[in-house]
Design a protein around this motif. Structure first.
Motif, PDB file in Angstrom:
ATOM      1  N   GLU A  52     -41.917  62.953   2.016  1.00 38.97           N
ATOM      2  CA  GLU A  52     -43.206  62.312   1.493  1.00 38.97           C
ATOM      3  C   GLU A  52     -43.850  63.518   2.290  1.00 38.97           C
ATOM      4  OE1 GLU A  52     -47.650  59.993   2.204  1.00 38.97           O
ATOM      5  OE2 GLU A  52     -45.407  59.051   2.373  1.00 38.97           O
ATOM      6  N   GLN A  55     -42.645  67.753   0.614  1.00 42.03           N
ATOM      7  CA  GLN A  55     -43.288  66.905  -1.788  1.00 42.03           C
ATOM      8  C   GLN A  55     -44.314  66.928  -1.438  1.00 42.03           C
ATOM      9  OE1 GLN A  55     -42.068  62.813  -2.485  1.00 42.03           O
ATOM     10  NE2 GLN A  55     -40.125  63.394  -3.473  1.00 42.03           N
ATOM     11  N   GLN A  56     -45.029  66.506  -0.862  1.00 45.00           N
ATOM     12  CA  GLN A  56     -46.723  66.980  -0.281  1.00 45.00           C
ATOM     13  C   GLN A  56     -46.815  68.441   0.287  1.00 45.00           C
ATOM     14  OE1 GLN A  56     -48.353  64.633   2.411  1.00 45.00           O
ATOM     15  NE2 GLN A  56     -48.158  63.100   1.564  1.00 45.00           N
ATOM     16  N   SER A  59     -45.960  70.429  -3.362  1.00 45.60           N
ATOM     17  CA  SER A  59     -47.047  70.173  -4.335  1.00 45.60           C
ATOM     18  C   SER A  59     -47.913  71.106  -3.962  1.00 45.60           C
ATOM     19  CB  SER A  59     -47.686  68.623  -4.745  1.00 45.60           C
ATOM     20  OG  SER A  59     -46.549  67.685  -5.565  1.00 45.60           O
ATOM     21  N   THR A  64     -44.207  72.334  -8.638  1.00 44.38           N
ATOM     22  CA  THR A  64     -44.869  70.074  -9.415  1.00 44.38           C
ATOM     23  C   THR A  64     -43.144  70.290 -10.214  1.00 44.38           C
ATOM     24  OG1 THR A  64     -45.393  71.351 -11.506  1.00 44.38           O
ATOM     25  CG2 THR A  64     -46.625  70.423  -9.367  1.00 44.38           C
ATOM     26  N   GLU A  65     -42.798  69.132 -10.908  1.00 42.62           N
ATOM     27  CA  GLU A  65     -41.371  69.176 -11.146  1.00 42.62           C
ATOM     28  C   GLU A  65     -41.580  69.988 -12.535  1.00 42.62           C
ATOM     29  OE1 GLU A  65     -43.539  66.189  -9.966  1.00 42.62           O
ATOM     30  OE2 GLU A  65     -42.088  65.496  -9.017  1.00 42.62           O
ATOM     31  N   TRP A  96     -36.097  68.328  -3.016  1.00 40.49           N
ATOM     32  CA  TRP A  96     -37.047  68.402  -1.584  1.00 40.49           C
ATOM     33  C   TRP A  96     -38.147  66.990  -2.462  1.00 40.49           C
ATOM     34  CZ3 TRP A  96     -38.706  73.741  -0.259  1.00 40.49           C
ATOM     35  CH2 TRP A  96     -38.319  73.618   1.054  1.00 40.49           C
ATOM     36  N   LYS A  97     -37.938  67.732  -4.369  1.00 39.73           N
ATOM     37  CA  LYS A  97     -39.470  66.799  -5.209  1.00 39.73           C
ATOM     38  C   LYS A  97     -37.788  65.353  -5.228  1.00 39.73           C
ATOM     39  CE  LYS A  97     -42.693  68.541  -6.347  1.00 39.73           C
ATOM     40  NZ  LYS A  97     -43.840  68.257  -6.399  1.00 39.73           N
TER      41      LYS A  97
END
Length: 139
Positions: A52, A55-56, A59, A64-65, A96-97
């Motif tokens: 988490e 991913q944060q 972002s 991002t994706e 990671w995502k």
């Protein structure tokens, strides 16, 4: 980064900096044994809280994706020397995502033991080979 130990926070920082879980674990957990560090990294990179946070952080950094997909498309559409490193980085960011491909288990059918069944299987294989050879000859 609430809920993480100090060592986990250091691991995340080192992992982002070096992009190598074993090295990050060696630095964060004060171990010189790469095997031990590899196990620690493997375990850490599967912990939901660490995932988490990674991913944060991505972002927040604009990864991002959509960015990953756009960048990969650029590399595919206009390949350049050195893109292998970029693709490796995109692959890591995708992991990671949580965008990794699902693993599929593949099992071979049991090999026949009966000589007649073996002969039938070989005949099918020979027939397939002849069909492929005739198609190739047509081109």
């Amino acid at each position: 980064m609430d809920g993480l130990t100090l060592k986990q926070k250091v691991f995340i920082k080192e992992y982002i900096e070096h992009r190598n879980g074993t090295r990050a674990a060696m630095l964060a957990y004060d171990t010189q044994d790469p095997d031990t560090a590899g196990v620690i990294a493997f375990e850490n990179l599967r912990k939901p809280k660490i995932i988490e946070v990674l991913q944060q952080m991505m972002s927040l950094g604009g990864i991002t994706e959509e960015y990953l997909a756009k960048r990969l498309k650029e590399i595919i559409d206009n390949p350049k020397e050195g893109d292998g490193t970029s693709v490796a980085g995109l692959n890591l960011a995708g992991k990671w995502k949580g965008l990794g491909a699902a693993k599929v288990k593949f099992e071979l059918p049991p090999f026949p033991k009966d000589p007649e069944e073996i002969e039938k299987m070989l005949a099918r294989m020979r027939g397939t080979r002849r069909r492929l050879e005739s198609r190739q000859a047509a081109y």
